[in-house]
Design a protein around this motif. Structure first.
Motif, PDB file in Angstrom:
ATOM      1  N   SER A 175       0.833  -1.197   0.000  1.00  0.00           N
ATOM      2  CA  SER A 175       0.000   0.000   0.000  1.00  0.00           C
ATOM      3  C   SER A 175       0.868   1.247   0.000  1.00  0.00           C
ATOM      4  N   ARG A 176       0.292   2.335  -0.483  1.00  0.00           N
ATOM      5  CA  ARG A 176       0.966   3.622  -0.570  1.00  0.00           C
ATOM      6  C   ARG A 176       0.086   4.682   0.087  1.00  0.00           C
ATOM      7  N   PRO A 177       0.640   5.854   0.395  1.00  0.00           N
ATOM      8  CA  PRO A 177      -0.169   6.898   1.020  1.00  0.00           C
ATOM      9  C   PRO A 177      -1.333   7.323   0.136  1.00  0.00           C
ATOM     10  N   GLU A 178      -2.406   7.769   0.779  1.00  0.00           N
ATOM     11  CA  GLU A 178      -3.568   8.234   0.050  1.00  0.00           C
ATOM     12  C   GLU A 178      -3.272   9.541  -0.682  1.00  0.00           C
ATOM     13  N   SER A 179      -3.981   9.747  -1.807  1.00  0.00           N
ATOM     14  CA  SER A 179      -3.901  11.004  -2.531  1.00  0.00           C
ATOM     15  C   SER A 179      -4.552  12.110  -1.714  1.00  0.00           C
ATOM     16  N   ASP A 180      -4.046  13.339  -1.886  1.00  0.00           N
ATOM     17  CA  ASP A 180      -4.636  14.497  -1.209  1.00  0.00           C
ATOM     18  C   ASP A 180      -5.744  15.143  -2.033  1.00  0.00           C
ATOM     19  N   LEU A 181      -5.988  14.644  -3.246  1.00  0.00           N
ATOM     20  CA  LEU A 181      -7.008  15.250  -4.088  1.00  0.00           C
ATOM     21  C   LEU A 181      -8.376  15.148  -3.421  1.00  0.00           C
ATOM     22  N   PRO A 182      -9.170  16.222  -3.468  1.00  0.00           N
ATOM     23  CA  PRO A 182     -10.496  16.194  -2.837  1.00  0.00           C
ATOM     24  C   PRO A 182     -11.579  15.592  -3.734  1.00  0.00           C
ATOM     25  N   PHE A 183     -11.180  15.010  -4.850  1.00  0.00           N
ATOM     26  CA  PHE A 183     -12.102  14.283  -5.720  1.00  0.00           C
ATOM     27  C   PHE A 183     -11.286  13.205  -6.415  1.00  0.00           C
ATOM     28  N   PHE A 184     -11.946  12.388  -7.217  1.00  0.00           N
ATOM     29  CA  PHE A 184     -11.243  11.307  -7.901  1.00  0.00           C
ATOM     30  C   PHE A 184     -10.945  11.726  -9.337  1.00  0.00           C
ATOM     31  N   LEU A 185      -9.679  11.568  -9.728  1.00  0.00           N
ATOM     32  CA  LEU A 185      -9.205  12.011 -11.034  1.00  0.00           C
ATOM     33  C   LEU A 185      -8.291  10.950 -11.614  1.00  0.00           C
ATOM     34  N   GLY A 186      -8.507  10.594 -12.885  1.00  0.00           N
ATOM     35  CA  GLY A 186      -7.660   9.575 -13.484  1.00  0.00           C
ATOM     36  C   GLY A 186      -7.786   9.497 -14.991  1.00  0.00           C
ATOM     37  N   CYS A 187      -7.151   8.485 -15.532  1.00  0.00           N
ATOM     38  CA  CYS A 187      -7.072   8.247 -16.970  1.00  0.00           C
ATOM     39  C   CYS A 187      -7.867   6.986 -17.323  1.00  0.00           C
ATOM     40  N   PRO A 188      -8.022   6.690 -18.624  1.00  0.00           N
ATOM     41  CA  PRO A 188      -8.782   5.500 -19.008  1.00  0.00           C
ATOM     42  C   PRO A 188      -8.003   4.200 -18.851  1.00  0.00           C
ATOM     43  N   VAL A 189      -6.695   4.262 -18.698  1.00  0.00           N
ATOM     44  CA  VAL A 189      -5.849   3.077 -18.526  1.00  0.00           C
ATOM     45  C   VAL A 189      -4.748   3.425 -17.530  1.00  0.00           C
ATOM     46  N   TRP A 190      -4.007   2.408 -17.089  1.00  0.00           N
ATOM     47  CA  TRP A 190      -2.842   2.681 -16.241  1.00  0.00           C
ATOM     48  C   TRP A 190      -1.554   2.168 -16.869  1.00  0.00           C
ATOM     49  N   ASN A 191      -1.642   1.547 -18.034  1.00  0.00           N
ATOM     50  CA  ASN A 191      -0.493   0.819 -18.566  1.00  0.00           C
ATOM     51  C   ASN A 191      -0.075   1.303 -19.948  1.00  0.00           C
ATOM     52  N   CYS A 192       0.255   2.571 -20.050  1.00  0.00           N
ATOM     53  CA  CYS A 192       0.722   3.132 -21.323  1.00  0.00           C
ATOM     54  C   CYS A 192       2.252   3.180 -21.325  1.00  0.00           C
ATOM     55  N   PRO A 193       2.904   2.540 -22.298  1.00  0.00           N
ATOM     56  CA  PRO A 193       4.372   2.511 -22.292  1.00  0.00           C
ATOM     57  C   PRO A 193       5.020   3.866 -22.503  1.00  0.00           C
ATOM     58  N   HIS A 194       4.265   4.848 -22.982  1.00  0.00           N
ATOM     59  CA  HIS A 194       4.821   6.175 -23.250  1.00  0.00           C
ATOM     60  C   HIS A 194       4.734   7.107 -22.036  1.00  0.00           C
ATOM     61  N   TRP A 195       4.340   6.590 -20.895  1.00  0.00           N
ATOM     62  CA  TRP A 195       4.211   7.425 -19.710  1.00  0.00           C
ATOM     63  C   TRP A 195       5.476   7.471 -18.860  1.00  0.00           C
ATOM     64  N   ALA A 196       6.561   6.910 -19.339  1.00  0.00           N
ATOM     65  CA  ALA A 196       7.834   7.019 -18.622  1.00  0.00           C
ATOM     66  C   ALA A 196       8.186   8.496 -18.469  1.00  0.00           C
TER      67      ALA A 196
END
Length: 296
Positions: free
Chosen positions: A2-23
């Protein structure tokens, strides 16, 4: 792990988590693929899991995802297309049960956000009774959201009121889809051209029917082209937060490479709208050589 929780006051994200170009955007360079989810959850606090639309993970895989995700992270998976499109909610008990089995490890680990049902453009109000029966059989201990695409669901009259009333009575969120940024001008490249042939252009709504309004917004490969639309949505999302709701916002781009930058731009716009709150999004650490160059 587990990792620390996000401080964002809402939920924000992308459609995937596994894009090779996100390095460099999400993962440090040369991060092995097996660690991509862990790094993604250090940056954003939700993901729109489109992969389950095409194929279900094993239960063991779901357990691994739950273990790798940060504290407070939520997966928002899409119903399989066999349920929503091929069977069109008719005689789906076996397929739905298999999907729920995959979700259960995430729910048990408190990693499950709203699961959303995206209906195809041919599923119209004439099938309202089928939709109602299906929704009323969903597990009530989990959160759900519904995305409609048939034009008659947006008639601002009988059909729209009827489905909105149903969703409110069941506390099911209505997915709000905005593809205006994508269609604001002719495509800049081939990827945008393809995207403009595939993404729907449903009418814009800000309707709230549950506790977690879900906005899916499709930008461009030049992320700044979405800024004017973020300016429109930020006050609405801010008001949802002030009202005690728990919004989910997913930023899409024709090229997934650009999705994180769109999300960061939306967070930056929210910081202007609500300066009393924190909208910081973490960046991955730079390799030692890059850091030493900055120190010179």
């Amino acid at each position: 792990m587990s990792r620390p929780e996000s401080d964002l006051p809402f939920f924000l994200g992308c459609p995937v988590w596994n894009c090779p170009h996100w390095a460099g955007q999400i993962y440090p360079p040369r991060t092995p693929r097996s660690d991509w989810l862990n790094w993604y959850t250090r940056t954003f606090n939700t993901v729109e899991g489109n992969s389950t639309f095409y194929a279900l993970p094993t239960i063991e895989t779901s357990k691994r995802w739950a273990d790798e995700a940060a504290n407070g992270f939520r997966f928002s998976f899409k119903f399989p297309r066999t349920v929503s499109h091929e069977l069109a909610l008719h005689k789906t008990d076996r397929e739905a049960a298999a999907f729920f089995d995959c979700l259960r490890p995430l729910a048990d680990a408190d990693r499950l956000g709203p699961t959303f049902l995206q209906l195809g453009p041919s599923f119209g109000p004439d099938r309202f009774d089928v939709l109602e029966r299906f929704l009323r059989r969903l597990p009530t201990e989990w959160s759900w959201a519904l995305e409609l695409r048939h034009a008659d669901w947006f008639d601002e009259s009988v059909h729209e009121r009827r489905v909105d009333d149903l969703l409110r009575s069941m506390q099911i969120d209505k997915v709000l889809f905005d593809s205006r940024p994508l269609y604001q001008s002719p495509p800049d490249d081939h990827i945008e051209a393809v995207s403009q042939t595939r993404k729907p252009r449903t009418p814009i709504r800000q309707t709230v029917t549950g506790r977690s309004p879900m906005l899916r917004i499709v930008g461009r490969n030049r992320p700044a082209m979405a800024d004017a639309f973020f300016d429109e949505w930020a006050p609405t999302v801010a008001q949802w937060i002030r009202d005690g709701l728990c919004p989910y916002v997913f930023t899409h781009a024709p090229d997934d490479t650009r999705a994180p930058e769109l999300a960061r731009r939306f967070a930056a716009r929210m910081a202007i709208e609500m300066p009393e709150l924190t909208f910081d999004i973490a960046s991955p650490p730079m390799p030692p050589r890059q850091m030493s160059l900055l120190d010179e």
